[in-house]
Design an enzyme around this catalytic site. Sequence first.
Site, PDB file in Angstrom:
ATOM      1  N   SER A  33       0.860  -1.187   0.000  1.00 28.18           N
ATOM      2  CA  SER A  33       0.000   0.000   0.000  1.00 28.18           C
ATOM      3  C   SER A  33       0.894   1.234   0.000  1.00 28.18           C
ATOM      4  O   SER A  33       2.075   1.153   0.375  1.00 28.18           O
ATOM      5  CB  SER A  33      -0.846  -0.025   1.279  1.00 28.18           C
ATOM      6  N   TYR A  71      -2.149  -1.124  10.493  1.00 25.98           N
ATOM      7  CA  TYR A  71      -2.085  -1.274   9.029  1.00 25.98           C
ATOM      8  C   TYR A  71      -0.756  -0.734   8.497  1.00 25.98           C
ATOM      9  O   TYR A  71      -0.078  -1.384   7.694  1.00 25.98           O
ATOM     10  CB  TYR A  71      -3.269  -0.533   8.405  1.00 25.98           C
TER      11      TYR A  71
HETATM   12  P1  NAD Z   1     -11.413  -6.405   0.183  1.00 25.39           P
HETATM   13  O1  NAD Z   1     -12.009  -6.227   1.543  1.00 25.39           O
HETATM   14  O2  NAD Z   1     -12.241  -6.128  -1.027  1.00 25.39           O
HETATM   15  O3  NAD Z   1     -10.859  -7.897   0.032  1.00 25.39           O
HETATM   16  C1  NAD Z   1     -10.126  -8.521   1.052  1.00 25.39           C
HETATM   17  C2  NAD Z   1     -10.032  -9.999   0.755  1.00 25.39           C
HETATM   18  O4  NAD Z   1      -9.289 -10.610   1.820  1.00 25.39           O
HETATM   19  C3  NAD Z   1     -11.404 -10.701   0.741  1.00 25.39           C
HETATM   20  O5  NAD Z   1     -11.369 -11.716  -0.257  1.00 25.39           O
HETATM   21  C4  NAD Z   1     -11.492 -11.325   2.131  1.00 25.39           C
HETATM   22  O6  NAD Z   1     -12.341 -12.462   2.206  1.00 25.39           O
HETATM   23  C5  NAD Z   1     -10.038 -11.699   2.352  1.00 25.39           C
HETATM   24  N1  NAD Z   1      -9.686 -11.905   3.746  1.00 25.39           N
HETATM   25  C6  NAD Z   1      -9.879 -11.068   4.804  1.00 25.39           C
HETATM   26  N2  NAD Z   1      -9.440 -11.660   5.930  1.00 25.39           N
HETATM   27  C7  NAD Z   1      -8.947 -12.883   5.571  1.00 25.39           C
HETATM   28  C8  NAD Z   1      -8.361 -13.952   6.281  1.00 25.39           C
HETATM   29  N3  NAD Z   1      -8.175 -13.906   7.608  1.00 25.39           N
HETATM   30  N4  NAD Z   1      -8.007 -15.048   5.588  1.00 25.39           N
HETATM   31  C9  NAD Z   1      -8.209 -15.128   4.248  1.00 25.39           C
HETATM   32  N5  NAD Z   1      -8.748 -14.141   3.527  1.00 25.39           N
HETATM   33  C10 NAD Z   1      -9.117 -13.036   4.185  1.00 25.39           C
HETATM   34  O7  NAD Z   1     -10.084  -5.534   0.216  1.00 25.39           O
HETATM   35  P2  NAD Z   1      -9.185  -4.878  -0.939  1.00 25.39           P
HETATM   36  O8  NAD Z   1      -9.364  -3.424  -0.866  1.00 25.39           O
HETATM   37  O9  NAD Z   1      -9.355  -5.576  -2.226  1.00 25.39           O
HETATM   38  O10 NAD Z   1      -7.735  -5.161  -0.351  1.00 25.39           O
HETATM   39  C11 NAD Z   1      -6.854  -6.148  -0.864  1.00 25.39           C
HETATM   40  C12 NAD Z   1      -5.432  -5.786  -0.496  1.00 25.39           C
HETATM   41  O11 NAD Z   1      -5.100  -4.538  -1.092  1.00 25.39           O
HETATM   42  C13 NAD Z   1      -5.207  -5.609   1.009  1.00 25.39           C
HETATM   43  O12 NAD Z   1      -3.954  -6.169   1.361  1.00 25.39           O
HETATM   44  C14 NAD Z   1      -5.191  -4.110   1.179  1.00 25.39           C
HETATM   45  O13 NAD Z   1      -4.441  -3.719   2.293  1.00 25.39           O
HETATM   46  C15 NAD Z   1      -4.538  -3.695  -0.116  1.00 25.39           C
HETATM   47  N6  NAD Z   1      -4.785  -2.298  -0.479  1.00 25.39           N
HETATM   48  C16 NAD Z   1      -6.072  -1.846  -0.637  1.00 25.39           C
HETATM   49  C17 NAD Z   1      -6.266  -0.520  -0.969  1.00 25.39           C
HETATM   50  C18 NAD Z   1      -7.646   0.058  -1.159  1.00 25.39           C
HETATM   51  O14 NAD Z   1      -7.765   1.289  -1.198  1.00 25.39           O
HETATM   52  N7  NAD Z   1      -8.686  -0.750  -1.304  1.00 25.39           N
HETATM   53  C19 NAD Z   1      -5.175   0.330  -1.127  1.00 25.39           C
HETATM   54  C20 NAD Z   1      -3.894  -0.164  -0.953  1.00 25.39           C
HETATM   55  C21 NAD Z   1      -3.714  -1.484  -0.633  1.00 25.39           C
END
Ligand code: NAD
Length: 260
Positions: free
Chosen positions: A142, A155
């Site tokens: 991130s 985080y």
């Molecule tokens: P999201 O909530 O849409 O998806 C998260 C996924 O992780 C889901 O499939 C959920 O079921 C799974 N998950 C959660 N806890 C779990 C566990 N204990 N075991 C197995 N699976 C688990 O989130 P997202 O926004 O797509 O985020 C995905 C990644 O991208 C994360 O690492 C997040 O930190 C990173 N990220 C997101 C953003 C953003 O703005 N959305 C920005 C930078 C980085």
Amino acid sequence: MLKGRNAVITGSTSGIGLGIARALAREGASVMLNGFGDAAEIEKLRAGMASEFGVKVLHSPADMTRPAEIRAMIARAAKELGSVDILVNNAGIQFVSPVAEFPEDKWDQIIAVNMSSNFHTVKAALPLMRANGWGRIINISSAHGLVASPFKSAYVAAKHGVNGMTKTIALEVARENITCNAICPGYVRTPLVDKQVDDQARVHGIPPERVITEVILKPQPTQRFVEIDEVAGIAVFLCSPAGMSINGAALSMDGGWTAT
Ligand code: NAD
């Protein structure tokens, strides 16, 4: 381009992980999905991807806070897909609170899912990549792996840890046709972002409808969300021949956030 390759993408039942899984499958890779959700919905997703892209698609419900389940997920991928060539550590959760009030169980959970799971997946998958003489490890970090924001102590700590781990692994695999990189997106509109709107409103003392413009998009100079397909595109690029020399990088895609 990725025909014959097998990929495991953690946290791929939603958001960025699902976008990456679909993009890798579109390129011909077989994939193991992972993550939580309604069982019937996940089965529909799995079967739909398999028929849309003509590749093998599995789903593992392994909980990324549980090392034994992580090891079993990688072992199952090796057995049922044949190998693990591409590992995308994407599962992640968020919790927003001032540090003095940050619940201890939330701290432990975020460190486990967002950081320690990457260690356990890599430890289990690396011998399989070494046996095949090719591998790609992609950690979805991130902008918060590079800079901080208030109220996100767990985080930010986890994502900085991921970036450090990425560099160490990259050095260890450098001569083995394996690369390890972190992708550092700014805000991407996914359920993870939608879920933090109310918490952000509370800690910043503003109404929820002002959170998107005044908190979330404020540090992103483009003033727009990063798209899921943009993150997926970088992941595919890292798996392509042109990605071979990118190793140990923290690839920013944050509309200029970390340039400020
Ligand atoms: P999201 O909530 O849409 O998806 C998260 C996924 O992780 C889901 O499939 C959920 O079921 C799974 N998950 C959660 N806890 C779990 C566990 N204990 N075991 C197995 N699976 C688990 O989130 P997202 O926004 O797509 O985020 C995905 C990644 O991208 C994360 O690492 C997040 O930190 C990173 N990220 C997101 C953003 C953003 O703005 N959305 C920005 C930078 C980085």
